[in-house]
Design an enzyme around this catalytic site. Structure first.
Site, mmCIF file in Angstrom:
data_model
loop_
_atom_site.group_PDB
_atom_site.id
_atom_site.type_symbol
_atom_site.label_atom_id
_atom_site.label_comp_id
_atom_site.label_asym_id
_atom_site.label_seq_id
_atom_site.Cartn_x
_atom_site.Cartn_y
_atom_site.Cartn_z
ATOM 1 C CG ASP A 83 -31.377 -0.638 -7.781
ATOM 2 O OD1 ASP A 83 -32.709 -0.443 -8.250
ATOM 3 O OD2 ASP A 83 -31.373 -0.782 -6.443
ATOM 4 C CG ASN A 91 -38.061 8.044 -1.146
ATOM 5 O OD1 ASN A 91 -37.961 9.149 -1.470
ATOM 6 N ND2 ASN A 91 -38.432 7.070 -1.922
ATOM 7 C CG HIS A 96 -41.658 10.089 -0.862
ATOM 8 N ND1 HIS A 96 -41.670 9.345 -1.547
ATOM 9 C CD2 HIS A 96 -42.429 9.776 0.088
ATOM 10 C CE1 HIS A 96 -42.054 8.106 -1.265
ATOM 11 N NE2 HIS A 96 -42.636 8.459 -0.111
ATOM 12 C CG ASP A 100 -38.762 13.429 -5.735
ATOM 13 O OD1 ASP A 100 -38.813 12.310 -5.703
ATOM 14 O OD2 ASP A 100 -39.828 14.137 -5.480
ATOM 15 C CD GLU A 126 -35.551 2.162 -5.983
ATOM 16 O OE1 GLU A 126 -35.474 1.046 -5.341
ATOM 17 O OE2 GLU A 126 -36.476 2.530 -6.311
#
Length: 207
Positions: A83, A91, A96, A100, A126
């Site tokens: 994680d 983010n 975002h 990514d 994630e």
């Protein structure tokens, strides 16, 4: 001698032949287009578009096959659940698109650190997973530490630094072993890694 009647017949036959050639060609194009569309749909149903790892459904399907193989061979199998730490903050702060890039960077790091036949997946926003056939507890822990260390030393786009928490579970499966069982063990270890301050690797003991 070629009469007008035979000339017309030749013309008709020629146009029929031309029509059949065009029809055959069009059918071929349709079949090729369908084959390409089927490949695209199959890939979309199997892989995560952003990271090119298995999506959740495909990962669990492949994991079942892998566990069955290890059970038959009586060899260990290790499961990593990973994680990305405080990913929401990335983010929120960078946007975002940059988030990514971080996800893609982690997927790339994972592929470099693991073997070509290990089963890798992105099963949540994630959250990533890896199944390592034939890998025992000590080796799995070392691999997870190597992944964690590689991530810690990375700056995405020369700007964003991030870390990862990893839970590890290892056992020698039998015919009753399920991926859900490995997942529960690994998830508990991941929780411990987060409780310990994140950017950690924790190994679960098989129950």
């Amino acid at each position: 001698p070629v009469t007008p009647a035979t000339g017309n017949a030749y013309h008709i036959l020629f146009f029929l032949w031309l029509y059949l050639v065009m029809l055959t060609g069009n059918i071929g194009l349709v079949l090729l287009s369908k084959e390409k569309s089927d490949r695209i749909l199959t890939r979309a149903a199997t892989y995560d578009e952003l990271t090119d790892l298995y999506n959740r459904r495909a990962f669990f399907l492949r994991a079942k096959e892998c566990i069955s193989f290890c059970a038959r061979q009586k060899i260990p199998i290790s499961f990593l659940i990973m994680d990305l730490d405080h990913f929401k903050k990335i983010n929120d702060f960078y946007g975002h698109m940059m988030g990514d890039l971080v996800l893609k960077n982690f997927a790339s790091t994972l592929k470099k650190q693991l073997r070509g036949y290990d089963v890798l997946g992105r099963i949540g926003g994630e959250e990533f997973t890896a199944l390592l056939p034939g890998v025992g507890e000590r080796e799995a822990y070392g691999i997870a530490q190597r992944v964690r260390s590689s991530v810690e030393g990375t700056a995405v786009n020369h700007t964003i630094k991030y870390t990862v928490s990893i839970g590890v579970s290892t056992l020698v499966p039998n015919e009753n072993t399920t991926i859900d069982h490995l997942y529960r063990l690994g998830d508990h270890a991941l929780y411990q890694a987060k409780q310990n301050g994140r950017n950690q690797v924790c190994a679960a003991k098989a129950d």
